[in-house]
Each structure stands twice: as C-alpha cells, then as structure tokens.
Design a protein around this motif. Structure first.
Motif, mmCIF file in Angstrom:
data_model
loop_
_atom_site.group_PDB
_atom_site.id
_atom_site.type_symbol
_atom_site.label_atom_id
_atom_site.label_comp_id
_atom_site.label_asym_id
_atom_site.label_seq_id
_atom_site.Cartn_x
_atom_site.Cartn_y
_atom_site.Cartn_z
ATOM 1 N N GLY A 87 0.618 -1.177 -0.065
ATOM 2 C CA GLY A 87 0.054 -0.026 0.096
ATOM 3 C C GLY A 87 0.895 1.369 0.068
ATOM 4 O O GLY A 87 2.016 1.250 -0.019
ATOM 5 N N LEU A 88 0.066 2.404 -0.070
ATOM 6 C CA LEU A 88 0.938 3.686 0.008
ATOM 7 C C LEU A 88 0.911 4.144 1.387
ATOM 8 O O LEU A 88 0.192 4.069 2.134
ATOM 9 C CB LEU A 88 -0.035 4.598 -0.988
ATOM 10 N N CYS A 89 1.938 4.981 1.694
ATOM 11 C CA CYS A 89 2.266 5.740 2.967
ATOM 12 C C CYS A 89 1.826 6.947 2.644
ATOM 13 O O CYS A 89 1.496 7.506 1.645
ATOM 14 C CB CYS A 89 3.573 5.756 3.174
ATOM 15 N N SER A 90 0.968 7.635 3.924
ATOM 16 C CA SER A 90 0.438 8.681 3.955
ATOM 17 C C SER A 90 0.469 9.199 5.175
ATOM 18 O O SER A 90 0.727 8.799 6.264
ATOM 19 C CB SER A 90 -0.854 8.823 3.312
ATOM 20 N N TYR A 118 10.833 5.231 -7.299
ATOM 21 C CA TYR A 118 9.996 5.192 -8.492
ATOM 22 C C TYR A 118 8.927 6.275 -8.367
ATOM 23 O O TYR A 118 7.926 6.001 -8.918
ATOM 24 C CB TYR A 118 9.530 3.791 -8.742
ATOM 25 N N ASN A 119 9.232 7.294 -7.718
ATOM 26 C CA ASN A 119 7.968 8.458 -7.742
ATOM 27 C C ASN A 119 6.814 8.050 -7.011
ATOM 28 O O ASN A 119 5.725 8.529 -7.275
ATOM 29 C CB ASN A 119 7.936 8.836 -9.236
ATOM 30 N N LEU A 120 7.093 7.163 -5.996
ATOM 31 C CA LEU A 120 5.884 6.749 -5.231
ATOM 32 C C LEU A 120 6.190 6.685 -3.822
ATOM 33 O O LEU A 120 7.577 6.551 -3.393
ATOM 34 C CB LEU A 120 5.514 5.221 -5.447
ATOM 35 N N TYR A 121 5.496 6.906 -2.918
ATOM 36 C CA TYR A 121 5.449 7.197 -1.338
ATOM 37 C C TYR A 121 4.850 5.714 -0.925
ATOM 38 O O TYR A 121 3.493 6.008 -0.717
ATOM 39 C CB TYR A 121 5.367 8.357 -0.641
ATOM 40 N N PHE A 122 5.729 4.605 -0.753
ATOM 41 C CA PHE A 122 4.608 3.564 -0.347
ATOM 42 C C PHE A 122 5.216 2.629 0.796
ATOM 43 O O PHE A 122 6.462 3.004 1.114
ATOM 44 C CB PHE A 122 4.786 2.611 -1.716
ATOM 45 N N CYS A 123 4.604 1.752 1.469
ATOM 46 C CA CYS A 123 4.948 0.891 2.460
ATOM 47 C C CYS A 123 5.732 -0.288 1.863
ATOM 48 O O CYS A 123 5.051 -1.012 1.057
ATOM 49 C CB CYS A 123 3.891 0.614 3.117
#
Length: 129
Positions: A87-90, A118-123
C-alpha cells in the motif's frame, strides 16, 4: 444412519483440509518471496526478474502495484531479501502503520518502512520466508 455418518465424515474431512492448508500458509509453506525491482515504464519486467532470480524459480512477474515490476520466486534469490509493496504511505498510514501492516501480513517476520522510490511514497515490507 449411514448417510448421516457419511455427510458428517465428509464435512470433517473438508474442515481438516481447510485448517491444514491455513496452517501450512501461516508457516510460510505457500508464501512466495516477492521482490520489487524497478518501474515497468522502460523495462521488460519478466526479463528483469529472470536476470535477478539466480537459483530461485520465477513463479510470476507483474506490474500491478502502481506499475512497479514485482517478481515472485519460490525462495529468496541467494543473498537477497524478500520485499513487497503493501500500500501507499500517507499522513493516515505512516511508518508505524506500515510496520504494523507488514508484521501482520508476514506473520511477525515482516518489517515495514515508508520509502520514496520510483516516484511513489509506499509501504515496503522486508520479510523472512
């Protein structure tokens, strides 16, 4: 009477099979080693996974999680860790949330960290298989 016994026995066998399969899965019997390699934009994901696998057997490759090349192996490639997106982090799910999700998903062997890659902020879960 024999028919009732037959139905009860069949139910018991099905129940035992389900419980056994769940126990095998909990102990890691069916957990593949997942590895996040790269973005799928400029890469042939399946080819990258084959190059990365070493002596492990490639079970599948996909680009399903936000177009990241994710490989599943039957075991960790020699000298490599298993890593999986979770999932994504936020602000709602930060480092501690990510870590808790990974520990839950990978039966307390997982450690979760929020990464920018890769231009994502993810878990990203790192786990033992």
């Amino acid at each position: 009477m024999a028919n009732k016994m037959h139905k009860s026995f069949s139910f018991f066998l099905m129940y035992a099979l389900v419980v056994t399969l769940q126990l095998i899965q909990v102990q890691g019997g069916y957990t593949p080693c997942t590895v996040i390699l790269t973005s799928c934009h400029n890469e042939n994901c399946n080819q990258r996974c084959m190059e990365y696998r070493g002596d492990a057997r490639l079970l599948r490759s996909n680009c399903n999680f936000h177009n990241l090349c994710t490989c599943e192996f039957d075991r960790p490639p020699v000298g490599r860790s298993c890593t999986a997106p979770n999932g994504l982090c936020s602000y709602k799910c930060n480092e501690s949330c990510c870590n808790a999700k990974c520990k839950d998903r990978y039966r307390n062997t997982g450690t979760g960290i929020c990464v920018v890659d890769y231009n994502l902020y993810f878990c990203k879960c790192v786990y033992q298989r």
